[in-house]
Design a protein around this motif. Structure first.
Motif, mmCIF file in Angstrom:
data_model
loop_
_atom_site.group_PDB
_atom_site.id
_atom_site.type_symbol
_atom_site.label_atom_id
_atom_site.label_comp_id
_atom_site.label_asym_id
_atom_site.label_seq_id
_atom_site.Cartn_x
_atom_site.Cartn_y
_atom_site.Cartn_z
ATOM 1 N N PHE A 73 -10.315 9.456 -1.648
ATOM 2 C CA PHE A 73 -11.339 10.238 -2.086
ATOM 3 C C PHE A 73 -12.055 9.686 -3.622
ATOM 4 O O PHE A 73 -11.467 10.094 -4.648
ATOM 5 C CB PHE A 73 -11.206 11.765 -2.240
ATOM 6 N N TRP A 89 -1.001 11.897 3.804
ATOM 7 C CA TRP A 89 -2.163 12.722 3.133
ATOM 8 C C TRP A 89 -2.105 12.294 1.676
ATOM 9 O O TRP A 89 -3.487 12.225 1.109
ATOM 10 C CB TRP A 89 -1.806 14.158 3.559
ATOM 11 N N LEU A 116 -3.453 14.908 -8.771
ATOM 12 C CA LEU A 116 -3.527 15.339 -7.393
ATOM 13 C C LEU A 116 -3.734 16.737 -7.540
ATOM 14 O O LEU A 116 -2.726 17.610 -7.490
ATOM 15 C CB LEU A 116 -2.443 14.737 -6.570
ATOM 16 N N ILE A 117 -5.016 17.362 -7.127
ATOM 17 C CA ILE A 117 -5.157 19.027 -7.337
ATOM 18 C C ILE A 117 -5.418 19.655 -6.039
ATOM 19 O O ILE A 117 -6.291 19.015 -5.113
ATOM 20 C CB ILE A 117 -6.259 19.050 -8.455
ATOM 21 N N LEU A 118 -4.510 20.572 -5.707
ATOM 22 C CA LEU A 118 -4.561 21.012 -4.087
ATOM 23 C C LEU A 118 -4.882 22.551 -4.272
ATOM 24 O O LEU A 118 -4.564 23.306 -5.103
ATOM 25 C CB LEU A 118 -3.228 21.020 -3.469
ATOM 26 N N MET A 155 -5.866 11.234 0.612
ATOM 27 C CA MET A 155 -6.570 12.024 -0.664
ATOM 28 C C MET A 155 -6.709 11.027 -1.933
ATOM 29 O O MET A 155 -7.905 11.071 -2.462
ATOM 30 C CB MET A 155 -5.331 12.980 -1.279
ATOM 31 N N PHE A 212 -8.969 15.777 -5.258
ATOM 32 C CA PHE A 212 -8.683 16.972 -4.622
ATOM 33 C C PHE A 212 -8.689 17.214 -3.377
ATOM 34 O O PHE A 212 -9.369 16.274 -2.599
ATOM 35 C CB PHE A 212 -9.862 17.609 -5.388
ATOM 36 N N LEU A 213 -7.907 18.157 -2.841
ATOM 37 C CA LEU A 213 -7.697 18.395 -1.406
ATOM 38 C C LEU A 213 -7.419 19.805 -1.030
ATOM 39 O O LEU A 213 -6.787 20.592 -1.868
ATOM 40 C CB LEU A 213 -6.487 17.616 -1.123
#
Lengths: 308, 154
Positions: free
Chosen positions: B133, B126, A134-136, B130, A117-118
């Motif tokens: 994490f 990025w 990949l969750i934004l 990411m 997550f970002l």
């Protein structure tokens, strides 16, 4: 020299064309077998025709988790071109703690590269789920949440889009057919530069299809409703009050009205219709946010809320 | 007597039918002692590894790894298709057709990503940050306990 029977040739071709038109692999295989036996086409050509038809039948559901992973990475990289990441290590760490503790309760806890997550440096109220996990989440969306429970509802909704492969479903079938045909033809050896170039083109176009859906056109209403319903189940399993998704949607509706229909409003059905659809599934329990959760939520998002 | 023999035969064939070979379709995954994502870790299996699976139970397969360890894997980690690793690797499949295997490292893969990077089309900085994490199960358990989240066994 073998004479080529013209009637049989024509019959075979008619059969082949019909089979390709109707996308029926079995008929094609019989057709190519006949054509090959009649000497109309070579064994290699027959093989290649059959392979092409099988590729046509494959859909986004046939993409392997590894292919989904590489698609998702490129989708995220492309989203970053319009939505720069927010370099806030502590807030991002909290977001990942919350998100990954929810993802373990998903119906799809394992993806090729896992869930990550970002935060995005944007005031637009929005969130995106790139294929594979990949969750934004934008700063604007974070500001819309008043508790960890509400942020959990946002993340649960996005996790469910990943679970249901909604992002991948945006890829146009023609591109996948092309890609699967190249992949099938090249299975025996490493890709040559020409095949790699065509495959890269199909890949880039597929990625653009997904990005376009995430940022501009939006998923279908049915997909949004499915993700909401699945998010309720996910929140329940993870122990969060499921009604938080409703309070979240209602607040978002108010803020979006102020924001003039940008971001989330553009790509999602109205909150009112989504709350209506959820009324039968989400238990309307009284929302009392836990003090410990409230404290860590406020501490984590403080620098971001304060920055504007 | 005949009926007993038949029953034994049926039981044997049923157990044979239940033990299926499946392949790990994610980069790596932990085999758990219980059917839960937070269960104790018995082993880690890598992409393409084959495991013997029993009957699916609420999203979880009882599995036996190649080195005989027994535990549970979530269905999302497994594929019925054997995964053919790329030519040159020790697991490279031979004599199987494209329909029988999911081809690892083929198609939308690191080769395509490398080409995009080389062309300067996309910046993955990025994306990689990411992906770094990673939250441990201990952290998840602590986070849940601290946040007063109930039980939560899947």
């Amino acid at each position: 020299m073998k004479a080529r029977p013209s009637f049989l040739t024509m019959a075979c071709f008619a059969l082949l064309i019909a089979a390709l038109f109707f996308g029926c692999a079995e008929v094609t295989e019989i057709g190519t077998q006949l054509a090959w036996e009649a000497g109309v086409i070579s064994a290699d050509e027959a093989e290649s025709l059959n392979r092409g038809v099988k590729a046509i039948e494959k859909t986004y559901q046939d993409l392997t988790p590894e292919q989904e992973y590489y698609t998702g990475r490129a989708v995220a990289a492309q989203v970053f071109q319009s939505y720069p990441p927010l370099d806030q290590p502590e807030a991002n760490a909290y977001l990942n703690l919350l998100g990954q503790s929810l993802a373990v309760f998903s119906n799809r806890p394992e993806t090729f590269g896992g869930y990550h997550f970002l935060l995005l440096d944007s005031d637009e109220i929005n969130a995106f789920a790139a294929p594979g996990g990949l969750i934004l989440v934008t700063r604007g969306m974070l500001r819309c949440c008043e508790s960890e429970d509400e942020l959990a509802a946002v993340l649960a909704h996005e996790i469910c889009h990943v679970e249901k492969k909604h992002g991948l479903s945006a890829i146009k079938q023609g591109r996948l057919t092309e890609a699967f045909t190249i992949i099938a033809a090249e299975s025996a050896k490493q890709l040559g530069s020409e095949e790699l170039a065509s495959l890269t083109r199909e890949f880039e176009a597929s990625v653009s299809d997904v990005v376009m859906t995430l940022t501009t056109s939006g998923y279908s209403r049915t997909q949004e409703r499915d993700a909401d319903a699945a998010a309720v189940q996910l929140l329940r399993r993870a122990g969060y009050p499921e009604a938080s998704i409703i309070t979240m949607l209602q607040r978002m509706d108010e803020r979006l009205a102020d924001a003039g229909g940008l971001g989330f409003a553009k790509t999602h059905p109205s909150a009112q219709s989504r709350v209506g659809a959820l009324a039968s599934t989400a238990r309307q329990t009284e929302l009392v946010s836990d003090a410990a959760r409230q404290e860590r939520f406020s501490a984590a998002i403080q620098p971001i809320v304060a920055s504007h | 007597m005949k009926i007993r023999a038949l029953a034994v035969l049926l039981a044997v064939s049923a157990s044979v039918a239940l033990a299926t070979s499946m392949s790990v379709q994610v980069r790596n995954v932990k085999v758990r002692a219980t059917p839960s994502q937070l269960g104790r870790v018995i082993a880690t299996v890598e992409y393409g590894a084959k495991v013997q699976t029993g009957a699916l139970q609420r999203g979880w397969y009882p599995v036996t790894t190649a080195d005989g360890k027994k535990g549970w894997l979530h269905e999302s980690a497994l594929s019925t298709k054997p995964i053919a690793m790329r030519a040159g690797t020790s697991d490279a499949a031979t004599g199987v057709s494209d329909d029988e295997v999911a081809l690892a490292g083929k198609g939308f893969n690191e080769q395509v990503e490398a080409k995009l990077k080389a062309e300067g089309t996309l910046d993955y900085t990025w994306v990689d940050r990411m992906a770094a994490f990673v939250i441990s199960e201990e952290q998840i358990k602590e986070f849940r306990a601290q946040g007063n989240l109930p039980g939560g066994a899947q």
